[in-house]
Design an enzyme around this catalytic site. Sequence first.
Site, short mmCIF file in Angstrom:
data_model
loop_
_atom_site.label_atom_id
_atom_site.label_comp_id
_atom_site.label_asym_id
_atom_site.label_seq_id
_atom_site.Cartn_x
_atom_site.Cartn_y
_atom_site.Cartn_z
N GLY A 268 -6.77 -7.56 -2.79
CA GLY A 268 -5.36 -7.40 -2.40
C GLY A 268 -5.20 -7.40 -0.89
N VAL A 269 -4.03 -6.98 -0.44
CA VAL A 269 -3.81 -6.96 1.01
C VAL A 269 -4.02 -5.55 1.55
CG1 VAL A 269 -2.30 -8.95 1.23
CG2 VAL A 269 -1.34 -6.77 0.56
N ASN A 271 -5.69 -2.54 4.50
CA ASN A 271 -6.86 -1.99 5.15
C ASN A 271 -8.10 -1.95 4.27
OD1 ASN A 271 -7.32 -1.05 7.64
ND2 ASN A 271 -6.16 0.86 7.40
N GLU A 293 -5.42 -14.33 -3.93
CA GLU A 293 -4.04 -14.65 -3.64
C GLU A 293 -3.83 -14.91 -2.16
OE1 GLU A 293 -1.27 -12.16 -6.12
OE2 GLU A 293 -0.94 -11.44 -4.10
N GLY A 387 0.49 -9.71 -7.35
CA GLY A 387 -0.43 -10.43 -8.23
C GLY A 387 -1.40 -9.51 -8.94
O1 0RQ Z 1 3.16 5.82 2.96
O2 0RQ Z 1 2.87 5.03 5.27
O3 0RQ Z 1 4.85 6.45 4.61
O4 0RQ Z 1 2.53 7.44 4.67
O5 0RQ Z 1 2.28 4.91 0.21
O6 0RQ Z 1 -0.12 3.84 1.22
O7 0RQ Z 1 -2.50 4.41 1.64
O8 0RQ Z 1 -1.19 3.06 3.36
O9 0RQ Z 1 -1.90 2.13 1.10
O10 0RQ Z 1 -1.04 0.09 2.38
O11 0RQ Z 1 -3.08 0.08 0.86
O12 0RQ Z 1 -0.74 0.31 -0.05
C1 0RQ Z 1 -0.30 0.43 -3.73
C2 0RQ Z 1 1.39 0.33 -1.92
C3 0RQ Z 1 -1.01 0.72 -1.37
C4 0RQ Z 1 -0.29 -1.54 -2.15
C5 0RQ Z 1 -0.03 0.00 -2.31
C6 0RQ Z 1 2.12 6.34 0.33
C7 0RQ Z 1 1.30 6.50 1.59
C8 0RQ Z 1 1.90 5.42 2.48
C9 0RQ Z 1 1.08 3.22 1.46
P1 0RQ Z 1 3.37 6.22 4.51
P2 0RQ Z 1 -1.47 3.38 1.94
P3 0RQ Z 1 -1.72 0.58 1.17
C10 0RQ Z 1 -2.34 -8.58 -4.00
C11 0RQ Z 1 -2.13 -7.47 -4.95
C12 0RQ Z 1 0.78 -3.56 -5.20
C13 0RQ Z 1 0.69 -5.03 -4.96
C14 0RQ Z 1 -0.69 -5.55 -5.15
C15 0RQ Z 1 0.59 -2.37 -3.04
C16 0RQ Z 1 2.19 4.29 1.50
O13 0RQ Z 1 -1.62 -1.81 -2.45
O14 0RQ Z 1 1.74 -2.64 -2.73
O15 0RQ Z 1 -1.59 -4.90 -5.63
N1 0RQ Z 1 0.05 -2.77 -4.22
N2 0RQ Z 1 -0.87 -6.80 -4.79
O16 0RQ Z 1 1.43 7.80 2.12
C17 0RQ Z 1 3.57 8.57 -3.17
C18 0RQ Z 1 1.39 8.35 -4.03
C19 0RQ Z 1 1.03 7.66 -2.84
C20 0RQ Z 1 2.02 7.47 -1.87
C21 0RQ Z 1 0.15 6.56 -1.20
N3 0RQ Z 1 0.50 8.56 -5.00
N4 0RQ Z 1 2.66 8.77 -4.15
N5 0RQ Z 1 3.28 7.92 -2.02
N6 0RQ Z 1 1.43 6.78 -0.87
N7 0RQ Z 1 -0.12 7.10 -2.40
C22 0RQ Z 1 -1.37 -8.77 -2.86
C23 0RQ Z 1 0.00 -9.26 -3.27
O17 0RQ Z 1 0.36 -9.26 -4.36
C24 0RQ Z 1 0.90 -9.78 -2.25
#
Ligand code: 0RQ
Length: 504
Positions: A268-269, A271, A293, A387
């Site tokens: 995925g995308v 860090n 993707e 995706g």
């Molecule tokens: O919020 O920045 O306000 O503190 O969610 O969390 O840890 O920075 O994680 O940037 O890796 O994103 C699932 C969103 C993770 C992403 C998700 C809060 C946390 C922070 C982001 P702040 P992190 P990431 C291929 C596959 C779906 C699409 C996908 C995503 C913010 O991976 O969009 O998989 N996935 N695509 O503080 C409430 C929780 C939380 C929470 C973290 N449990 N409850 N808030 N946060 N955990 C790519 C494409 O399809 C394009």
Amino acid sequence: MSSRIQHAGLRAKVMSAQEAAAFIRPGTTVGMSGFTGSGYPKAVPLALAERISAAHARGEDFRIDLHTGASTSSEMDGALAESGGVALRTPFQSDPTMRAKINAGEVEYIDTHLSHLAQTVWNGFYGPMHTAVVEVSAIREDGTLVPSSSVGNNKSWLDLADEVILEVNSWQSEELEGLHDVYYGTALPPHRQPVMITDPADRIGQPYFECDPAKVVAVVETHAPDRNSPFKPADEDSIAIAQHLVEFFEHEVAAGRYDERLLPLQSGVGNIANAVMAELVKSRFRGLTAFTEVVQDGMLDALDSGTLSMASATAFSLSTEAAERFNANVAQYKDKLILRTQEISNHPELVRRLGILAMNGMLEADLYGNVNSTHLMGTKMMNGLGGSGDFARNAFTSFFLTPSAAKGGDISCIVPMVSHVDHTEHDVHVLVTEQGLADLRGLSPKQRARKIIAKCAHPDYRDQLQDYSDRALKESSGLHTPHLLGEALSWHQRYLDTGSMKQA
Ligand code: 0RQ
């Protein structure tokens, strides 16, 4: 005028973004290019947003339904959301203004598997598509189009739309020509045929889009970069997660389930995905492939080092530095990269056939392995599932990755019951947090719960989760997937009420 517009008839249609945006009418459906911040139109959406704002100032109604490939940028999603001009958005977004409008109930959002959107539009579920606005890197003499830094759903939008607006972006490298593989063999059932890719490096299409020049109403010239976000060095949690994964890969090779070149990777995308690539570069693995993707910075590094021999995707998602490096050296990546339409890059048939190792981020997982990738506290949209579902359900091994806690420890990312389900327990094979890796394959629900608490939960929440699980085992009405239904979502409610999931 740019030498990139070789078709005489289309040269005659060059105009300003404002003139082009005037072709888009209120109440219509518009398909735009764009995928994870690359290849989106840079000028027409901004001009359209201005036109919409002016109409609203006059008291007129002006909203459109907007489809893309995936997320775009503040110049597109942000500006259009800000103008109040979007009635419906599909299939994915990650823009703060668009997100706020969705969560305020002002924009209808349909979060869609990225491989599904084109076929649902072809099937007519969204009505006719009036206009396509697509960025390309050049128009050839015969009117065929050289795609830019993402392919996404552009082929379908160009085929389906009544009218087409093209943006020719001279910032995109001319060397992109030949990199893409646009497949014209898709059909709707009962006429569908097998998609004959048996190796991530197979090419089955052509490097250009077809588009009837008679449908093109405007051509706009731009010279603007993609939304390249700054590269963030991997944090400790991401590195720990990546290390657990690489150790697991070694374990699977030793067990004979993966060979020395593993299996094609999807990541995925963000860090964590970059950190996984960085750990792989440090590891002994070489000659791996990616069927994924998006190509992020980490993948370019892995291609440079020989860790990856090639990558197939639908788009780039690069930092500014990596985009500059890539643009200056496209020729050297040409035989190592393929950008396909997103219905092929994410095709479930291909994901199953190739045996993908799918690694995606998540917000939270529950004791039984259900995963929420999208909904903050069950009701607010974050980005969308993108995706992740295309890959996870059909993967050879599907991994979901997250730090074990969020918001300074006030949120546990392992909870008794997820507040929204994107990936069911049946599609989740391995959970990884910085604490450890839980291999859930071959485990029943109660066995999974024990493993997830032991391996993945944050120490601050381990006892709380164990206590819930122990009491559920005693008091649940059914003992296959034990739950205390009145309490299962109380952790989320506690966070909303008190600002922390921790029990007082
Ligand atoms: O919020 O920045 O306000 O503190 O969610 O969390 O840890 O920075 O994680 O940037 O890796 O994103 C699932 C969103 C993770 C992403 C998700 C809060 C946390 C922070 C982001 P702040 P992190 P990431 C291929 C596959 C779906 C699409 C996908 C995503 C913010 O991976 O969009 O998989 N996935 N695509 O503080 C409430 C929780 C939380 C929470 C973290 N449990 N409850 N808030 N946060 N955990 C790519 C494409 O399809 C394009």
